[in-house]
Enzyme design. Sequence first.
Site, PDB file in Angstrom:
ATOM      1  N   PHE A 262       0.857  -1.170   0.000  1.00  8.72           N
ATOM      2  CA  PHE A 262       0.000   0.000   0.000  1.00  8.72           C
ATOM      3  C   PHE A 262       0.898   1.226   0.000  1.00  8.72           C
ATOM      4  O   PHE A 262       1.605   1.504   0.969  1.00  8.72           O
ATOM      5  CB  PHE A 262      -0.935   0.056   1.200  1.00  8.72           C
ATOM      6  CG  PHE A 262      -1.822   1.283   1.156  1.00  8.72           C
ATOM      7  CD1 PHE A 262      -2.965   1.287   0.371  1.00  8.72           C
ATOM      8  CD2 PHE A 262      -1.487   2.433   1.846  1.00  8.72           C
ATOM      9  CE1 PHE A 262      -3.753   2.427   0.286  1.00  8.72           C
ATOM     10  CE2 PHE A 262      -2.275   3.572   1.771  1.00  8.72           C
ATOM     11  CZ  PHE A 262      -3.411   3.570   0.987  1.00  8.72           C
TER      12      PHE A 262
ATOM     13  N   ASP B  18       9.539   2.857   1.620  1.00  8.42           N
ATOM     14  CA  ASP B  18       8.354   3.643   1.950  1.00  8.42           C
ATOM     15  C   ASP B  18       8.174   3.591   3.466  1.00  8.42           C
ATOM     16  O   ASP B  18       7.639   2.640   4.021  1.00  8.42           O
ATOM     17  CB  ASP B  18       7.127   3.081   1.239  1.00  8.42           C
ATOM     18  CG  ASP B  18       5.859   3.884   1.523  1.00  8.42           C
ATOM     19  OD1 ASP B  18       5.845   4.656   2.502  1.00  8.42           O
ATOM     20  OD2 ASP B  18       4.877   3.720   0.781  1.00  8.42           O
TER      21      ASP B  18
ATOM     22  N   LYS C 103       3.108  11.708   6.673  1.00 13.88           N
ATOM     23  CA  LYS C 103       2.289  11.552   7.872  1.00 13.88           C
ATOM     24  C   LYS C 103       2.879  12.276   9.078  1.00 13.88           C
ATOM     25  O   LYS C 103       2.667  13.462   9.256  1.00 13.88           O
ATOM     26  CB  LYS C 103       2.015  10.078   8.139  1.00 13.88           C
ATOM     27  CG  LYS C 103       1.171   9.430   7.025  1.00 13.88           C
ATOM     28  CD  LYS C 103       0.602   8.108   7.423  1.00 13.88           C
ATOM     29  CE  LYS C 103      -0.149   7.439   6.272  1.00 13.88           C
ATOM     30  NZ  LYS C 103      -1.340   8.169   5.829  1.00 13.88           N
TER      31      LYS C 103
END
Length: 425
Positions: free
Chosen positions: A162, A247, A276
């Site tokens: 994801f 990531d 984030k």
Amino acid sequence: MSETVARETAAHRIHPVTVAPSERQTEAIAQEEEHAAHNYHPLPVVVAEGQGAWVTDIDGRRYLDCLAAYSAVNFGHSNPVLLDAARAQLDRITLTSRAFHNDQLGPFVAELAQLAGKDMVLPMNTGAEAVESAIKVARAWGYRVKGVPDGAANIIVMAGNFHGRTTTIVSFSDDPDARDDFGPYTPGFRTVPYGDAAALAAAVDEDTVAVLVEPIQGEAGIVVPPPDFLPAVRALCDERRILFIADEIQSGLGRTGATFACDLAGVVPDLYLLGKALGGGIVPVSAVVGDRDVLGVLRPGEHGSTFGGNPLAAAVGRAVVALLATGEPQERAELLGRRLHAGLERLIGHGVLAVRGAGLWAGIDIDPDLATGREVCELLMERGVLAKDTHGSTIRLAPPIVVDPADLDWAVEQLEVVLLDLSGR
């Protein structure tokens, strides 16, 4: 923790299980359902305020936040250090665009590069933008440095990945919810099983420019690869002259008990993808961080963002980097993570099939004969704990790093009560 503080903390834990939603909350949910696109399926709680690891809904009921906005709120809601940085910058200037320099961007990229042990930073806004940016950088590096024929570059990705939901990224997703009906799909990607170093090596050819991997897969259910996998990725990339792109948008910046999840495996990628928590839960901030021999391939005009690197984002990002530079959030996440996982592992065989994760990040497989993950999260919400399900019967816990140890124990107790209730129904 002192007895006084313990009593105060316990007083904050409420169980709204017997309290029906107010008309105000029902109206707020109905308004959102009517006018907001249905790209999410949120729990039926309307949050109005947050402090530390706790949030309060519009009816005044308090909940322990065990999602932390998918790790975007690693340092807690309304963190005073981060809010002070934002307020100070709000009074000065918030946006210049990259057409001009601003006095926050230079220090921010220098400090972030130092934290990561790299040379350069490409500032963006969202995590998906960071991933898209890294894909462009990897391809340009492949053509301009490695000598791959124009248009032939391929990037190897992992099953269960994801990385976002833009059209390029969903092209290499195997999640039907993210992918179906959004084609035609972007070519240039090869998928191999996550954690399978042999399959990865077999997929590489002379036109491979990068391996894109989550050091721990978040959306897949906090899936941790075999301990030798990331070192094998690093060795393969060195051997075949391929970029290792990590990531770390969810796993990075303290969440796993280290600055980066890659640190846990003792590897350093060529590019870190961050987001984030980099914005402290205040503004969207993301970045691609790497050395000059990779990020230096970009030329003026080839990539950009009006808001990327804006003064407000840079000021908040600097405050986040300063917190991490002390090492205290990482140490706290590691210590509390041990406590969390010890508590959760006691539930295995009592409604829980497996527990995975690192630091303050846990994936919990609920016995599907007992309930779905969504059902468990709804019952936890009724007991004052907010969590998120994924992939059927898996739930995720990722409380802010500032969470009180006793509150963490209490959250596990609520899960135990929910599972006991389900077993007896």
